[in-house]
Design a protein around this motif. Structure first.
Motif, PDB file in Angstrom:
ATOM      1  N   LYS A   1      49.966  46.548  47.562  1.00  0.00           N
ATOM      2  CA  LYS A   1      50.361  45.574  48.582  1.00  0.00           C
ATOM      3  C   LYS A   1      49.699  45.943  49.893  1.00  0.00           C
ATOM      4  O   LYS A   1      49.663  47.119  50.269  1.00  0.00           O
TER       5      LYS A   1
ATOM      6  N   THR B   1      50.211  35.604  51.273  1.00  0.00           N
ATOM      7  CA  THR B   1      51.098  34.837  52.147  1.00  0.00           C
ATOM      8  C   THR B   1      50.484  34.790  53.533  1.00  0.00           C
ATOM      9  O   THR B   1      50.154  35.823  54.121  1.00  0.00           O
TER      10      THR B   1
ATOM     11  N   ASN C   1      46.602  28.504  40.814  1.00  0.00           N
ATOM     12  CA  ASN C   1      47.806  28.163  41.565  1.00  0.00           C
ATOM     13  C   ASN C   1      48.731  27.227  40.800  1.00  0.00           C
ATOM     14  O   ASN C   1      49.936  27.198  41.050  1.00  0.00           O
TER      15      ASN C   1
ATOM     16  N   SER D   1      52.685  30.768  50.560  1.00  0.00           N
ATOM     17  CA  SER D   1      52.131  31.676  49.557  1.00  0.00           C
ATOM     18  C   SER D   1      51.246  30.923  48.573  1.00  0.00           C
ATOM     19  O   SER D   1      51.524  29.773  48.214  1.00  0.00           O
ATOM     20  N   SER D   2      50.175  31.576  48.139  1.00  0.00           N
ATOM     21  CA  SER D   2      49.297  31.029  47.113  1.00  0.00           C
ATOM     22  C   SER D   2      48.747  32.196  46.304  1.00  0.00           C
ATOM     23  O   SER D   2      48.992  33.370  46.619  1.00  0.00           O
ATOM     24  N   TYR D   3      47.990  31.876  45.261  1.00  0.00           N
ATOM     25  CA  TYR D   3      47.508  32.893  44.339  1.00  0.00           C
ATOM     26  C   TYR D   3      45.985  32.854  44.233  1.00  0.00           C
ATOM     27  O   TYR D   3      45.356  31.835  44.496  1.00  0.00           O
TER      28      TYR D   3
ATOM     29  N   VAL E   1      50.294  40.782  41.385  1.00  0.00           N
ATOM     30  CA  VAL E   1      51.316  40.296  40.454  1.00  0.00           C
ATOM     31  C   VAL E   1      50.829  40.684  39.056  1.00  0.00           C
ATOM     32  O   VAL E   1      50.025  39.983  38.451  1.00  0.00           O
TER      33      VAL E   1
ATOM     34  N   ALA F   1      50.001  30.233  37.749  1.00  0.00           N
ATOM     35  CA  ALA F   1      50.484  31.600  37.999  1.00  0.00           C
ATOM     36  C   ALA F   1      51.984  31.683  37.735  1.00  0.00           C
ATOM     37  O   ALA F   1      52.769  30.857  38.201  1.00  0.00           O
TER      38      ALA F   1
ATOM     39  N   GLY G   1      50.206  38.273  35.894  1.00  0.00           N
ATOM     40  CA  GLY G   1      50.706  37.006  36.445  1.00  0.00           C
ATOM     41  C   GLY G   1      49.977  35.772  35.964  1.00  0.00           C
ATOM     42  O   GLY G   1      50.394  34.663  36.289  1.00  0.00           O
TER      43      GLY G   1
ATOM     44  N   ARG H   1      48.749  37.581  45.061  1.00  0.00           N
ATOM     45  CA  ARG H   1      49.565  36.611  45.803  1.00  0.00           C
ATOM     46  C   ARG H   1      49.363  36.860  47.293  1.00  0.00           C
ATOM     47  O   ARG H   1      49.555  37.972  47.778  1.00  0.00           O
TER      48      ARG H   1
END
Length: 309
Positions: free
Chosen positions: A273, A142, A87, A147-149, A301, A90, A304, A140
Protein backbone atom coordinates in the motif's frame (compact mmCIF):
# COMPACT_ATOMS: atom_id res chain seq x y z
CA UNK A 1 -28.03 -15.58 -43.48
CA UNK A 2 -27.21 -18.00 -40.67
CA UNK A 3 -23.55 -18.18 -39.55
CA UNK A 4 -21.70 -21.42 -40.26
CA UNK A 5 -21.76 -24.11 -37.60
CA UNK A 6 -18.71 -24.07 -35.33
CA UNK A 7 -15.88 -26.37 -36.30
CA UNK A 8 -15.11 -27.33 -32.71
CA UNK A 9 -18.25 -26.76 -30.65
CA UNK A 10 -16.53 -27.33 -27.32
CA UNK A 11 -17.81 -24.10 -25.72
CA UNK A 12 -21.42 -24.08 -26.94
CA UNK A 13 -22.76 -23.21 -23.49
CA UNK A 14 -20.45 -20.23 -23.05
CA UNK A 15 -21.98 -16.78 -23.49
CA UNK A 16 -19.35 -14.14 -24.17
CA UNK A 17 -19.82 -10.39 -24.24
CA UNK A 18 -17.38 -8.93 -26.78
CA UNK A 19 -16.71 -5.23 -26.14
CA UNK A 20 -15.09 -3.34 -29.01
CA UNK A 21 -13.16 -0.07 -28.64
CA UNK A 22 -15.54 2.73 -29.68
CA UNK A 23 -12.82 5.18 -30.77
CA UNK A 24 -9.81 3.29 -32.14
CA UNK A 25 -9.33 2.65 -35.83
CA UNK A 26 -6.99 -0.29 -35.02
CA UNK A 27 -4.70 0.93 -37.82
CA UNK A 28 -4.06 -1.91 -40.24
CA UNK A 29 -6.08 -4.22 -38.01
CA UNK A 30 -9.35 -2.43 -38.67
CA UNK A 31 -11.35 -5.67 -38.68
CA UNK A 32 -10.06 -6.90 -35.31
CA UNK A 33 -13.51 -6.75 -33.73
CA UNK A 34 -15.19 -8.67 -36.56
CA UNK A 35 -12.35 -11.20 -36.65
CA UNK A 36 -12.59 -11.77 -32.92
CA UNK A 37 -16.36 -12.32 -33.08
CA UNK A 38 -15.95 -14.80 -35.94
CA UNK A 39 -13.17 -16.71 -34.17
CA UNK A 40 -15.08 -16.99 -30.91
CA UNK A 41 -18.22 -18.15 -32.70
CA UNK A 42 -16.20 -20.69 -34.64
CA UNK A 43 -14.99 -21.95 -31.26
CA UNK A 44 -18.58 -22.62 -30.24
CA UNK A 45 -19.32 -19.53 -28.13
CA UNK A 46 -22.53 -17.54 -28.03
CA UNK A 47 -21.11 -14.07 -28.71
CA UNK A 48 -22.93 -10.82 -27.96
CA UNK A 49 -21.11 -7.90 -29.57
CA UNK A 50 -21.14 -4.67 -27.55
CA UNK A 51 -20.47 -1.45 -29.45
CA UNK A 52 -21.23 2.16 -28.56
CA UNK A 53 -20.24 5.66 -29.55
CA UNK A 54 -18.32 6.42 -26.35
CA UNK A 55 -16.56 4.68 -23.49
CA UNK A 56 -19.28 5.76 -21.06
CA UNK A 57 -22.01 4.24 -23.19
CA UNK A 58 -19.95 1.09 -23.73
CA UNK A 59 -19.32 0.82 -20.00
CA UNK A 60 -23.08 0.88 -19.44
CA UNK A 61 -23.60 -1.92 -21.98
CA UNK A 62 -20.85 -3.98 -20.33
CA UNK A 63 -22.39 -3.56 -16.88
CA UNK A 64 -25.79 -4.58 -18.21
CA UNK A 65 -24.33 -7.69 -19.86
CA UNK A 66 -22.57 -8.73 -16.65
CA UNK A 67 -25.78 -8.26 -14.66
CA UNK A 68 -27.72 -10.33 -17.21
CA UNK A 69 -25.18 -13.13 -16.90
CA UNK A 70 -22.18 -14.00 -19.06
CA UNK A 71 -19.41 -16.57 -18.93
CA UNK A 72 -16.71 -14.04 -19.84
CA UNK A 73 -16.11 -10.49 -20.99
CA UNK A 74 -13.69 -10.11 -23.89
CA UNK A 75 -12.35 -6.68 -24.83
CA UNK A 76 -10.91 -5.76 -28.22
CA UNK A 77 -8.49 -2.83 -28.13
CA UNK A 78 -5.55 -1.53 -26.14
CA UNK A 79 -4.90 -0.83 -22.49
CA UNK A 80 -7.81 1.63 -22.35
CA UNK A 81 -10.22 -1.18 -23.15
CA UNK A 82 -8.46 -3.45 -20.67
CA UNK A 83 -8.93 -0.72 -18.07
CA UNK A 84 -12.67 -0.68 -18.81
CA UNK A 85 -12.82 -4.46 -18.42
CA UNK A 86 -10.77 -4.49 -15.22
CA UNK A 87 -13.07 -1.96 -13.58
CA UNK A 88 -16.16 -3.88 -14.65
CA UNK A 89 -14.88 -7.21 -13.31
CA UNK A 90 -12.53 -6.55 -10.36
CA UNK A 91 -13.74 -8.56 -7.39
CA UNK A 92 -16.08 -10.66 -9.53
CA UNK A 93 -15.57 -14.24 -10.67
CA UNK A 94 -16.33 -13.49 -14.34
CA UNK A 95 -13.06 -13.72 -16.30
CA UNK A 96 -11.64 -11.06 -18.60
CA UNK A 97 -10.33 -11.98 -22.04
CA UNK A 98 -8.13 -9.62 -24.08
CA UNK A 99 -7.78 -9.38 -27.86
CA UNK A 100 -4.92 -6.87 -28.27
CA UNK A 101 -5.56 -4.25 -30.94
CA UNK A 102 -4.15 -1.07 -29.43
CA UNK A 103 -0.93 0.92 -29.52
CA UNK A 104 0.58 -0.08 -26.18
CA UNK A 105 -0.97 -3.43 -25.22
CA UNK A 106 1.11 -3.51 -22.03
CA UNK A 107 -1.33 -5.63 -20.02
CA UNK A 108 -1.61 -8.15 -22.87
CA UNK A 109 2.20 -8.19 -23.03
CA UNK A 110 2.34 -8.84 -19.29
CA UNK A 111 0.09 -11.89 -19.73
CA UNK A 112 2.09 -13.22 -22.69
CA UNK A 113 -0.80 -12.91 -25.16
CA UNK A 114 -0.31 -12.78 -28.94
CA UNK A 115 -0.12 -9.07 -29.75
CA UNK A 116 -0.59 -8.99 -33.52
CA UNK A 117 -2.64 -12.10 -34.33
CA UNK A 118 -6.35 -11.80 -33.54
CA UNK A 119 -7.14 -15.47 -34.15
CA UNK A 120 -4.21 -16.63 -32.02
CA UNK A 121 -5.38 -14.36 -29.20
CA UNK A 122 -8.89 -15.80 -29.46
CA UNK A 123 -7.56 -19.37 -29.53
CA UNK A 124 -5.59 -18.61 -26.38
CA UNK A 125 -8.59 -17.35 -24.44
CA UNK A 126 -10.81 -20.19 -25.73
CA UNK A 127 -8.26 -22.68 -24.42
CA UNK A 128 -8.46 -20.97 -21.01
CA UNK A 129 -12.26 -21.03 -20.80
CA UNK A 130 -12.71 -24.57 -19.40
CA UNK A 131 -10.51 -23.82 -16.39
CA UNK A 132 -11.98 -20.36 -15.83
CA UNK A 133 -8.62 -18.71 -16.48
CA UNK A 134 -6.17 -17.61 -13.81
CA UNK A 135 -6.31 -15.09 -10.99
CA UNK A 136 -3.99 -12.11 -10.92
CA UNK A 137 -3.69 -9.18 -8.55
CA UNK A 138 -5.33 -5.85 -9.20
CA UNK A 139 -4.28 -2.41 -8.05
CA UNK A 140 -6.92 -0.26 -6.38
CA UNK A 141 -6.37 3.48 -6.57
CA UNK A 142 -8.31 6.13 -4.67
CA UNK A 143 -8.16 9.74 -5.83
CA UNK A 144 -10.55 12.57 -5.07
CA UNK A 145 -12.76 10.24 -3.06
CA UNK A 146 -13.26 7.86 -6.00
CA UNK A 147 -11.78 4.36 -6.27
CA UNK A 148 -10.93 2.47 -9.45
CA UNK A 149 -8.79 -0.49 -10.46
CA UNK A 150 -5.87 -1.19 -12.78
CA UNK A 151 -4.02 -4.28 -13.92
CA UNK A 152 -0.70 -2.87 -15.14
CA UNK A 153 0.98 0.30 -13.92
CA UNK A 154 -0.01 3.58 -12.28
CA UNK A 155 2.34 6.45 -13.06
CA UNK A 156 2.66 9.94 -11.61
CA UNK A 157 5.41 12.17 -12.95
CA UNK A 158 7.24 12.59 -16.21
CA UNK A 159 5.64 9.65 -18.03
CA UNK A 160 2.15 10.70 -16.90
CA UNK A 161 2.87 14.24 -18.11
CA UNK A 162 3.89 12.79 -21.47
CA UNK A 163 0.59 10.89 -21.59
CA UNK A 164 -1.27 14.09 -20.77
CA UNK A 165 0.46 15.97 -23.59
CA UNK A 166 0.11 13.13 -26.12
CA UNK A 167 -3.60 12.76 -25.39
CA UNK A 168 -4.12 16.42 -26.23
CA UNK A 169 -2.81 15.88 -29.78
CA UNK A 170 -4.79 14.49 -32.68
CA UNK A 171 -1.66 13.83 -34.72
CA UNK A 172 0.54 11.84 -35.16
CA UNK A 173 -0.99 8.45 -34.43
CA UNK A 174 0.56 5.47 -32.67
CA UNK A 175 3.82 5.30 -30.74
CA UNK A 176 5.37 8.24 -32.59
CA UNK A 177 2.93 10.58 -30.83
CA UNK A 178 4.14 9.34 -27.44
CA UNK A 179 7.80 9.70 -28.43
CA UNK A 180 7.31 13.22 -29.76
CA UNK A 181 5.36 14.21 -26.65
CA UNK A 182 8.23 12.87 -24.54
CA UNK A 183 10.75 15.07 -26.34
CA UNK A 184 8.50 18.12 -25.98
CA UNK A 185 7.87 17.45 -22.30
CA UNK A 186 11.55 16.90 -21.58
CA UNK A 187 12.30 20.51 -22.48
CA UNK A 188 10.20 21.95 -19.67
CA UNK A 189 9.84 19.19 -17.10
CA UNK A 190 11.22 19.74 -13.60
CA UNK A 191 11.81 17.42 -10.66
CA UNK A 192 8.85 16.77 -8.38
CA UNK A 193 8.97 16.87 -4.60
CA UNK A 194 6.93 13.86 -3.50
CA UNK A 195 5.87 12.69 -0.09
CA UNK A 196 5.66 8.89 -0.11
CA UNK A 197 3.90 6.85 2.55
CA UNK A 198 4.37 3.13 2.04
CA UNK A 199 3.53 0.27 4.38
CA UNK A 200 3.79 2.43 7.49
CA UNK A 201 6.90 4.45 6.55
CA UNK A 202 6.98 7.99 5.19
CA UNK A 203 9.69 9.99 3.42
CA UNK A 204 10.28 12.96 1.15
CA UNK A 205 11.33 11.89 -2.33
CA UNK A 206 12.59 14.25 -5.04
CA UNK A 207 12.12 12.41 -8.35
CA UNK A 208 11.33 12.73 -12.04
CA UNK A 209 8.65 10.09 -11.78
CA UNK A 210 7.18 7.48 -9.49
CA UNK A 211 5.19 4.49 -10.71
CA UNK A 212 3.30 1.84 -8.79
CA UNK A 213 3.43 -1.34 -10.84
CA UNK A 214 1.48 -4.56 -10.83
CA UNK A 215 2.77 -5.15 -14.36
CA UNK A 216 6.13 -4.73 -16.01
CA UNK A 217 5.85 -2.13 -18.76
CA UNK A 218 4.35 1.16 -19.87
CA UNK A 219 4.24 3.05 -23.16
CA UNK A 220 4.17 -0.03 -25.37
CA UNK A 221 7.01 -2.09 -23.94
CA UNK A 222 9.14 0.16 -21.72
CA UNK A 223 10.01 -2.44 -19.09
CA UNK A 224 10.25 -0.20 -16.05
CA UNK A 225 9.79 -3.05 -13.55
CA UNK A 226 10.91 -6.16 -15.47
CA UNK A 227 10.80 -8.41 -12.41
CA UNK A 228 7.27 -7.50 -11.34
CA UNK A 229 4.80 -10.40 -11.14
CA UNK A 230 1.05 -9.89 -11.50
CA UNK A 231 0.12 -12.59 -8.99
CA UNK A 232 2.56 -12.30 -6.09
CA UNK A 233 0.48 -10.06 -3.80
CA UNK A 234 2.90 -7.14 -4.12
CA UNK A 235 3.24 -3.88 -6.06
CA UNK A 236 6.59 -2.56 -7.29
CA UNK A 237 7.29 1.06 -6.41
CA UNK A 238 9.48 2.45 -9.20
CA UNK A 239 11.37 5.70 -8.58
CA UNK A 240 13.58 7.68 -10.95
CA UNK A 241 15.51 10.26 -8.95
CA UNK A 242 16.45 13.62 -10.47
CA UNK A 243 18.75 13.47 -13.52
CA UNK A 244 20.02 15.98 -16.02
CA UNK A 245 18.32 15.86 -19.42
CA UNK A 246 21.39 14.34 -21.00
CA UNK A 247 21.65 11.63 -18.35
CA UNK A 248 17.94 10.91 -18.62
CA UNK A 249 18.22 10.49 -22.38
CA UNK A 250 21.17 8.15 -21.84
CA UNK A 251 19.20 5.97 -19.42
CA UNK A 252 15.89 6.02 -21.29
CA UNK A 253 16.77 3.61 -24.14
CA UNK A 254 17.89 1.01 -21.61
CA UNK A 255 14.36 0.85 -20.22
CA UNK A 256 13.07 -1.03 -23.28
CA UNK A 257 15.42 -3.91 -22.49
CA UNK A 258 15.01 -3.67 -18.72
CA UNK A 259 18.72 -2.83 -18.34
CA UNK A 260 18.27 0.31 -16.27
CA UNK A 261 18.04 -1.43 -12.90
CA UNK A 262 21.67 -0.90 -11.93
CA UNK A 263 21.54 2.85 -12.44
CA UNK A 264 22.02 4.81 -9.18
CA UNK A 265 19.02 7.05 -9.97
CA UNK A 266 16.66 4.08 -10.23
CA UNK A 267 15.10 2.53 -7.15
CA UNK A 268 12.51 -0.24 -6.90
CA UNK A 269 10.94 -1.47 -3.69
CA UNK A 270 8.04 -3.84 -3.08
CA UNK A 271 4.97 -2.49 -1.29
CA UNK A 272 1.41 -3.47 -0.54
CA UNK A 273 0.00 0.00 0.00
CA UNK A 274 1.35 3.42 -0.92
CA UNK A 275 0.17 7.02 -0.79
CA UNK A 276 1.70 9.58 -3.16
CA UNK A 277 1.52 13.31 -2.53
CA UNK A 278 3.35 16.08 -4.35
CA UNK A 279 3.86 19.79 -4.46
CA UNK A 280 2.09 21.49 -7.36
CA UNK A 281 -0.19 19.81 -9.86
CA UNK A 282 0.83 16.22 -10.63
CA UNK A 283 -1.55 13.93 -12.53
CA UNK A 284 -1.67 10.13 -12.23
CA UNK A 285 -2.45 7.70 -15.04
CA UNK A 286 -3.27 4.00 -14.63
CA UNK A 287 -3.11 1.59 -17.59
CA UNK A 288 -2.76 4.71 -19.74
CA UNK A 289 -6.03 6.21 -18.47
CA UNK A 290 -6.27 9.44 -16.50
CA UNK A 291 -6.99 8.87 -12.80
CA UNK A 292 -6.70 12.42 -11.47
CA UNK A 293 -4.41 14.66 -9.50
CA UNK A 294 -2.31 13.60 -6.56
CA UNK A 295 -2.71 12.73 -3.74
CA UNK A 296 -3.57 9.13 -4.58
CA UNK A 297 -3.63 5.99 -2.48
CA UNK A 298 -2.80 2.68 -4.14
CA UNK A 299 -3.08 -0.81 -2.68
CA UNK A 300 -2.80 -4.32 -4.03
CA UNK A 301 -5.89 -6.53 -4.18
CA UNK A 302 -4.45 -10.08 -4.24
CA UNK A 303 -6.26 -12.30 -6.73
CA UNK A 304 -8.67 -9.47 -7.48
CA UNK A 305 -9.08 -10.26 -11.18
CA UNK A 306 -9.63 -13.43 -13.20
CA UNK A 307 -8.14 -13.41 -16.72
CA UNK A 308 -8.27 -15.79 -19.67
CA UNK A 309 -4.54 -16.20 -20.25
Amino acid sequence: MNPPAPKNPTHSAEKIALAINPTASFGRRGLAGDEAAASLRAGGCDVVVLEAGSYDDLRTLVDEAITAGISALVVVGGDGMVHLGVNALAGKDVPLGIVPAGTGNDVARLLGLPLTDTKAACDRLLASMPSGGRKIDAGRVTAGGRSSYFAGVLSAGFDAAVNERANSWRWPKGKSRYNLAMLRELGSFRRIEYTVTADGGQWRQPALLISVANGQSIGGGMRITPNALPDDGWLDLFIVKPLSRLNFLAVFPKVFAGKHLGHPAVEIRRVRKVRLEAEGVVVAYADGERVGRLPVEVEVVPGGLRVLA
